[in-house]
Design an enzyme around this catalytic site. Structure first.
Site, PDB file in Angstrom:
ATOM      1  N   ASP A 190       0.834  -1.192   0.000  1.00 50.53           N
ATOM      2  CA  ASP A 190       0.000   0.000   0.000  1.00 50.53           C
ATOM      3  C   ASP A 190       0.874   1.249   0.000  1.00 50.53           C
ATOM      4  O   ASP A 190       1.865   1.335   0.734  1.00 50.53           O
ATOM      5  CB  ASP A 190      -0.887  -0.024   1.246  1.00 50.53           C
ATOM      6  CG  ASP A 190      -1.761   1.207   1.371  1.00 50.53           C
ATOM      7  OD1 ASP A 190      -2.633   1.389   0.504  1.00 50.53           O
ATOM      8  OD2 ASP A 190      -1.572   1.974   2.326  1.00 50.53           O
ATOM      9  N   GLU A 236       1.686  -0.427  -5.002  1.00 46.72           N
ATOM     10  CA  GLU A 236       0.772   0.656  -5.335  1.00 46.72           C
ATOM     11  C   GLU A 236       1.678   1.872  -5.495  1.00 46.72           C
ATOM     12  O   GLU A 236       2.142   2.438  -4.503  1.00 46.72           O
ATOM     13  CB  GLU A 236      -0.249   0.879  -4.220  1.00 46.72           C
ATOM     14  CG  GLU A 236      -1.239   1.979  -4.561  1.00 46.72           C
ATOM     15  CD  GLU A 236      -2.189   2.300  -3.424  1.00 46.72           C
ATOM     16  OE1 GLU A 236      -3.329   2.708  -3.709  1.00 46.72           O
ATOM     17  OE2 GLU A 236      -1.793   2.150  -2.252  1.00 46.72           O
TER      18      GLU A 236
END
Length: 704
Positions: free
Chosen positions: A345, A381
């Site tokens: 993330d 990401e």
């Protein structure tokens, strides 16, 4: 009561390590003047033991009488000087950063804050132990039998992004005690669904122990997605039937069962920040052990935190002990929990040295040389919320990336937004413009249309605007850049024409995703028609808004998705290891890839740049796949012709000449759920009509 026997123990490994006889405890804290290990009994009674040894700022002891199931925490004595970044407060029970399991959750009270509400510079001496979860000693032993990494070739991967709880919380064929739990995800009923889809890899939304933000709890909401980590080695306890360390075994059993069924398991991990927030946040763990080591503080103003994540703090990836914690966590999940990879993330935050994103940062160097972590799937990401944080295409060579440019381009193409066809062609063929120059392959691109963050696929074609009122933020949260189109009516409708259009658009998006080069990622529930009622930020909706609705499954959509995945995996030309190069094959005029306009002529430079153009055709040469099969033989496949018509009216497409194939058989037409048998056949240079907003896939019939 006599205190347990205490021996000096070892500084490594960090955490609580049971060896079959006793448990070694070790924790890092440079500013500490004294560290107490706190042991909790079944009735909540606390015994405090001073850790007797310090080695390189690691405080440690070995307790021969302590084993699995023991609840514990720490108290750190030291300087309270927030202006200098020092936040020691022995009144605060701290979670072990290396805890492998936690029992309970944070109960919000002023006591869990090291400062007073009235003044964040004043130390709060209220004891927090009764409001805090407890770390738990766990057993390292588990019978994995013959379990081993599945190592699905990366180019053959089809990822299914799913929430552990939401996937099975309402499943009627799963026992109540397993619904929404690790055991539910490995239940035969859910595994049967995965098999029917044909995906290869299950990507789990965060399962590291996380907490529910106080402002959500006050509103009766929860941090459903889980991007609020507090334990990097601990599986989230709410997804387990039992919490006293048994969640570790339940997680392992889930992985083992999914592996046995043929599915990889990837974790969505959050190492960019923790749940402790900024200078006004609680003191739960790292902030109390060594605030300057674990968090990025503002130079010259150490009272405040750098925030590249929008959550209040950013982990300090410049400090060796923070890097060690992250790398130890990654290795633990691979070696002890048998996961097959990670999706990171806001991964740009991990790469930040001082301010800028540095692709050669220490973290990436460590991953590159690590013999364990470097061998699993690594997906970034590639952005954060800080300046210069959008880094699509800029991660190191062994990394795959969520391709946000793919998502945006494909959404714009099918909703009729003006853009050059060259952009769409690049995204469809693996985004070579982003990945090829530094030696990466098409599978560097993880393609997706929808993900947990944003509209579901059904909502993407049903709403022009977000509808997040249930989140309690006056609909101000969530992105406004949805690139969606409702077909003429906002939300639910009984208009049959609009419903048919929405179905067709859903098929278009799935068709494009599953025929593009790269790794496709499917949002769990999209294949069932799952809707969130237009909520594009359902991070706090731990309820029917987010959970799968198993009683209203869109069977036609599920079958269509399954057929597309099977088609993709059956044809190597749809998931090549190398980019197309436009090279001639076997000395012939036919190349590995040819683009045509709807007249069957090669695309011109002008046509590539015309923003109003919405239609084109691509030939994928099955004879031109440049890698060898598992047995050493050349890989050959059927040649495929794909016709895209994003215009709203039907258009005539003239198929290419005889050199590309004498005749073609229609296998997919997104204007319908399934092409009827016998499949229509068209000859070279003939004209076929393609309905408005439709894609077709034709397979060349071998010459007799």
């Amino acid at each position: 009561m006599d205190l347990p026997r205490t021996w000096p123990g070892r500084s490594y490994p960090l955490g609580a390590t049971y060896d079959g006889v006793g448990t070694n405890f070790s924790v890092f804290s440079e500013p500490a003047e004294r560290v107490q290990l706190c042991l909790f009994g079944a009735e909540g009674n606390e015994e405090r033991i001073d850790l007797p040894e310090t080695t390189a700022f690691c405080w440690h002891a070995y307790l021969p009488d302590i084993g699995p199931g023991q609840r514990y925490g720490y108290r750190v004595h030291g300087a309270w000087d927030p202006a200098s970044g020092l936040r020691s407060n022995p009144a605060k029970l701290l979670i072990d950063p290396y805890a492998k399991a936690l029992e309970g959750e944070v109960h919000w009270d002023e006591a869990v804050f090291a400062h007073t509400y009235a003044d964040p510079t004043v130390r709060n001496d209220a004891d927090s132990a009764s409001f805090m979860p407890k770390s738990v000693v766990v057993s390292p032993y588990f019978d994995w039998e013959n379990d081993r990494p599945l190592r699905v070739p990366v180019e053959e991967s089809v990822i299914y992004e799913v929430h552990v709880k939401g996937a099975t919380a309402r499943h009627p064929d799963i026992e109540d005690e397993l619904r929404g739990k690790y055991g539910g995800l490995a239940h035969p009923a859910f595994i049967e669904h995965l098999h029917s889809l044909g995906v290869t890899t299950v990507e789990l939304l965060p399962v590291h122990q996380f907490i529910h933000d106080s402002h959500l709890v006050e509103q009766g909401l929860r941090n459903y997605w889980g991007y609020n980590s507090i334990g990097f080695l601990a599986p989230h306890n709410d997804y387990a039937r039992r919490q006293t360390g048994e969640q570790v075994q339940e997680f392992r059993q889930m992985v083992k069962d999914l592996h046995t069924a043929g599915f990889e398991v990837i974790l969505d991990v959050v190492y960019n920040h923790t749940a402790e927030g900024n200078h006004l946040g609680p003191t739960l763990s790292m902030k109390g052990f060594d605030n300057p080591a674990y968090y990025r503080l503002v130079d010259g103003d150490e009272f405040h935190y750098f925030d590249f994540t929008g959550t209040g703090n950013s982990l300090n990836m410049r400090h060796p002990h923070t890097l060690q914690l992250v790398m130890d966590s990654l290795r633990y999940w691979v070696t002890e929990m048998h996961v097959d990879g990670f999706r990171f993330d806001l991964a740009s935050t991990l790469a930040r040295g001082l301010h800028a994103v540095d692709r050669l940062s220490a973290f990436f160097d460590l991953v590159q040389q690590d013999p364990v972590v470097s061998q699993v799937k690594l997906i970034a990401e590639p952005w954060d919320v800080g300046e210069g944080g959008y880094q699509v295409g800029n991660f190191p060579a062994q990394w795959e990336e969520w391709n946000g440019k793919y998502r945006d381009c494909v959404r714009d193409f099918w909703r009729g937004q003006e853009q050059g066809l060259g952009e769409f062609a690049n995204r469809f063929t693996g985004s070579s413009d982003l990945y090829q120059e530094d030696g990466r392959r098409p599978f560097a691109s993880v393609n997706f249309i929808t993900a947990h963050d944003g509209f579901t696929l059904s909502d993407l074609v049903s709403y022009n605007d977000k509808h997040n009122e249930a989140n309690g933020e006056d609909n101000n949260d969530g992105t406004t850049d949805n690139r969606s189109w409702n077909g003429g009516v906002e939300g639910p409708t009984d208009d049959e024409k609009i419903l048919a259009l929405r179905d067709q658009q859903r098929r278009n998006f799935l068709f494009t995703l599953l025929t593009s080069q790269g790794i496709p990622m499917l949002l769990g529930g999209d294949e069932m028609g799952r809707s969130q009622g237009g909520n594009n930020n359902a991070y706090c909706q731990d309820n029917e808004i987010s959970w799968f609705d198993w009683e209203h499954v869109d069977g036609e959509m599920a079958a269509f998705t399954s057929r597309l995945i099977a088609l993709r995996l059956a044809h190597p030309v749809l998931h090549r290891r190398d980019f197309f190069h436009g090279r001639r094959i076997h000395g012939e005029d036919v190349r590995d890839l040819n683009w045509f306009n709807i007249s069957g002529e090669e695309m011109s430079d002008e046509e590539w740049n015309e923003g109003y153009a919405k239609s084109l055709m691509v030939f994928l040469n099955g004879e031109g796949i440049p890698y060898m099969g598992q047995r050493g033989e050349p890989v050959r496949d059927d040649s495929i012709l794909v016709l895209f018509n994003a215009y709203h009216e039907p258009l005539p497409f003239t198929l290419p000449g005889l050199e590309f194939g004498e005749s073609w058989e229609l296998h997919v037409d997104t204007s319908m759920w399934e092409v009827p048998e016998p499949r229509p056949v068209a000859a070279a240079k003939t004209t076929v009509e393609v309905a408005g907003r439709t894609a077709q896939l034709l397979i060349r019939i071998p010459a007799s």
